[in-house]
Design an enzyme around this catalytic site. Structure first.
Site, PDB file in Angstrom:
ATOM      1  CD  GLU A 279      19.274  17.244 -12.792  1.00  0.00           C
ATOM      2  OE1 GLU A 279      19.129  16.349 -11.939  1.00  0.00           O
ATOM      3  OE2 GLU A 279      20.384  17.605 -13.197  1.00  0.00           O
ATOM      4  CG  HIS A 317      23.190  16.075 -11.673  1.00  0.00           C
ATOM      5  ND1 HIS A 317      22.098  15.467 -12.233  1.00  0.00           N
ATOM      6  CD2 HIS A 317      23.931  15.075 -11.142  1.00  0.00           C
ATOM      7  CE1 HIS A 317      22.171  14.155 -12.061  1.00  0.00           C
ATOM      8  NE2 HIS A 317      23.279  13.900 -11.403  1.00  0.00           N
TER       9      HIS A 317
END
Length: 362
Positions: A279, A317
């Site tokens: 990511e 996150h």
């Protein structure tokens, strides 16, 4: 029916109700017998002394054993709270400002006792008595560091930290503690997470919160920063199955990296292909690309979450944040493709790429 018969019937119903009423639970502990009560399908034992009142000569001293009693002690009502500043609506039933004779326990247990399960005071004690070799941490963020350090100090080989929201300083602290312990250790400690779904080898073991029934055992090794995308990939490729799937977590400080898992999958003879999910943010995927170039010979398919992420915004996150050209999905895609990794633009496209590779290899 006359009044005498009605009265007699009411008395008989009342008597039946009294006779049918369940006797309260009574248990024996070291200090004596306790009589509790049944509440909401549980046995409740309240106000149980676990130490002598810290008053008089016992004030400012280590807790001393509670005095034993004769007969059956009533344990159906909460005791006084410990002295503390008055807080409005602190808790129903507390007597404020409190009483120094407050070293009491409240214990609740299932009404119907099932299998007796042990309760341990430390991870080390649990390991000694059960032979456990994995600790899975679910405790709230505030207490996670202490739980992980307890497992590290016990030399637990594998610690899987599921908890989300652990302060970066705490994660860095317990990771550094593990690294320090590993310097001169024969048996190394590995941490997976924090903020991860865990690790699963379908049909063999499952540590964490990955659903056990969404895929089969097979030939793909999966390493992912994203829990949800882990589940999706496992489901979409369930006909090929997985040797092991590892959710490493998306926090800035994690115990196990893409590179750790890539090395393990490359060295595992049962794993025929590797699926890597990254990511935006940081440079973990770029470093993984360099490792793939130098070490990995098995086919690798990748996906990078966050192609549409705006600059400077944390996406899900704590570690998923783009700053300038650093950490962008495009930069990571280019780094991976430069070393031969096929990168999908969507999760489903990524699964399709993996499917094509496996089908071409028979």
């Amino acid at each position: 029916m006359n009044m005498k018969k009605i009265y007699a019937l009411l008395l008989s119903i009342a008597a039946f109700g009294i006779a049918a009423k369940e006797a309260p639970p009574v248990v024996q502990i070291d200090s004596g017998q306790l009589q509790g009560a049944y509440e909401y399908n549980m046995q409740a034992f309240k106000n149980i002394p676990y130490a002598a009142p810290p008053v008089g000569e016992l004030r400012w001293r280590p807790p001393q054993p509670a005095a034993k009693w004769s007969g059956i002690r009533d344990a159906t009502a909460f005791g006084d709270s410990c002295p503390q500043p008055y807080v409005k609506n602190l808790s129903t039933g507390l007597s404020l400002p409190g009483n120094e004779d407050c070293l009491k326990l409240n214990v609740f247990a299932p009404k119907k006792a099932g299998k007796n399960l042990p309760v341990f005071n430390s991870v080390k004690e649990a390991m000694q008595q059960t032979g456990a070799n994995v600790s899975v941490v679910f405790v709230p963020p505030k207490f996670a560091k202490a739980a992980v350090v307890d497992a590290i100090d016990a030399d637990m080989p594998l610690i899987v930290v599921i908890t989300e929201g652990i302060p970066v300083h705490d994660a860095a602290s317990f990771y550094a503690h593990a690294v320090s312990k590993n310097k001169n250790a024969t048996n190394k400690i590995r941490i997976i997470g924090p903020n991860c779904p865990g690790i699963i080898s379908p049909g063999k073991s499952n540590l964490g919160i990955i659903p056990a029934d969404i895929t089969n055992a097979g030939v793909i090794g999966l390493v992912s920063k994203s829990g949800t995308l882990t589940y999706q990939m496992m489901y979409e490729l369930r006909d090929f199955g997985f040797t092991t799937a590892v959710g490493i977590g998306g926090d800035p400080v994690i115990g196990t990296t893409h590179i750790d898992c890539l090395r393990a999958f490359q060295d595992d003879p049962q794993t025929k292909a590797i699926l890597m999910i990254g990511e935006i943010g940081g440079d973990a995927e770029e470093r993984a690309a360099q490792f793939i170039k130098e070490y990995v010979t098995k086919p690798v398919v990748g996906y990078v979450a966050g192609f549409t992420a705006p600059e400077g915004k944390t996406m899900g996150h704590a570690g998923a944040i783009v700053s300038g050209s650093s950490g962008t999905a495009i930069a990571k895609q280019q780094a991976l493709e430069a070393v031969g990794v096929k990168v999908g633009k969507t999760p489903s496209e990524t699964a399709k790429l993996m499917r094509q590779i496996l089908e071409s290899r028979g």
